[in-house]
Scaffold this active site. Sequence first.
Site, PDB file in Angstrom:
ATOM      1  N   ASP A   5      17.149  61.582  73.071  1.00  0.00           N
ATOM      2  CA  ASP A   5      16.029  62.618  72.856  1.00  0.00           C
ATOM      3  C   ASP A   5      16.141  63.728  73.859  1.00  0.00           C
ATOM      4  O   ASP A   5      15.975  64.791  73.240  1.00  0.00           O
ATOM      5  CB  ASP A   5      14.387  61.864  72.921  1.00  0.00           C
ATOM      6  CG  ASP A   5      14.286  60.858  72.004  1.00  0.00           C
ATOM      7  OD1 ASP A   5      15.066  60.819  70.973  1.00  0.00           O
ATOM      8  OD2 ASP A   5      13.712  59.795  72.487  1.00  0.00           O
ATOM      9  N   HIS A  64      10.451  56.525  71.537  1.00  0.00           N
ATOM     10  CA  HIS A  64      11.748  57.058  70.951  1.00  0.00           C
ATOM     11  C   HIS A  64      11.450  56.821  69.511  1.00  0.00           C
ATOM     12  O   HIS A  64      12.530  56.187  68.681  1.00  0.00           O
ATOM     13  CB  HIS A  64      12.642  55.844  71.590  1.00  0.00           C
ATOM     14  CG  HIS A  64      14.130  56.296  71.173  1.00  0.00           C
ATOM     15  ND1 HIS A  64      14.497  57.506  71.258  1.00  0.00           N
ATOM     16  CD2 HIS A  64      15.043  55.511  70.583  1.00  0.00           C
ATOM     17  CE1 HIS A  64      15.904  57.679  70.760  1.00  0.00           C
ATOM     18  NE2 HIS A  64      16.077  56.317  70.168  1.00  0.00           N
TER      19      HIS A  64
END
Length: 332
Positions: free
Chosen positions: A165, A192
């Site tokens: 990310d 996530h």
Amino acid sequence: MISKIATRTFASSAASAYKVSVLGAGGGIGQPLSLLLKLNHKVTDLSLYDLKGAPGVAADVSHIPTNSTVKGYEPEGLPEALKGSDVVVIPAGVPRKPGMTRDDLFNTNASIVRDLAKAIADHSPKAAILVISNPVNSTVPIVAEVLKSKGVYDPAKLFGVTTLDVLRASRFISEVAGTNPVNEKVTVVGGHSGVTIVPLLSQSNHKDLDTETRDALIHRIQFGGDEVVKAKNGAGSATLSMAQAGARFAGSVLDGLAGETDVVEPSFVDSPLFKDEGVDFFSSKVTLGPSGVKTVHPLGNLSGHEEELVKTAKDTLIKNIQKGVDFVKQNP
């Protein structure tokens, strides 16, 4: 060209010698991850495990002339693969298909991660454990529950790898701003998966994006994995970028173990930040040290919009984390 970020990850340190085990080394993430770890000079013993194919991967990467030995193991060799490991990375599991969320992977990957966690508890209980297998928001609590049940849980040594990310945030913001992604640092917090991924753009170089651009950028960072799943036409998910993310984070953990200072990465960890709200795990910047997590950093100043995003993330994380805890209770 290797980015400045990656340079520290692959810095040579003659005094540092570590065993790293990759569980799931034959898969789409595991193979390139094993290659990148072979290039890390702190890794002197690389142990590759999978249900099948790991000895072949090991033979292949063993020809790369860095100062490490590589061995491949299949199921009967799992105890030996783990014995004496300093860091265990878990990319094992099934990849996403089109239309699947990370949560859809839960039933299959939960069992895989639970069983590997049992083996780690038995054979390398002091290792730092880096969980890549999705859904990370639930698989990390699964590992924690298994380790607790065996009396070897160390919250400072369990990590959910959310680095992809962070990489995506740097890349995507650079595309919007027309800049070099190497110079873009974006902290990503929360979890996530989807709305739990919260990029703190107000703390980046581009805090004044217009609302439409900002919202589109946040959405792309949150659901960037879908682009890859779609582009691969059902033949896989993000494997190469995830391998780089896993190698970067593993490198940072090794730098911390080696006593290097100011090693800071966001990661999904057993966190004190929102425990009083029932959020036992949360991703934020952590300083890494010889014993794993040294310091969990607060989120810092957030914009009003980011406060709302974090609130949504926390509500979702409570459910995701509970799902992992319940799975181990029901399927010990």
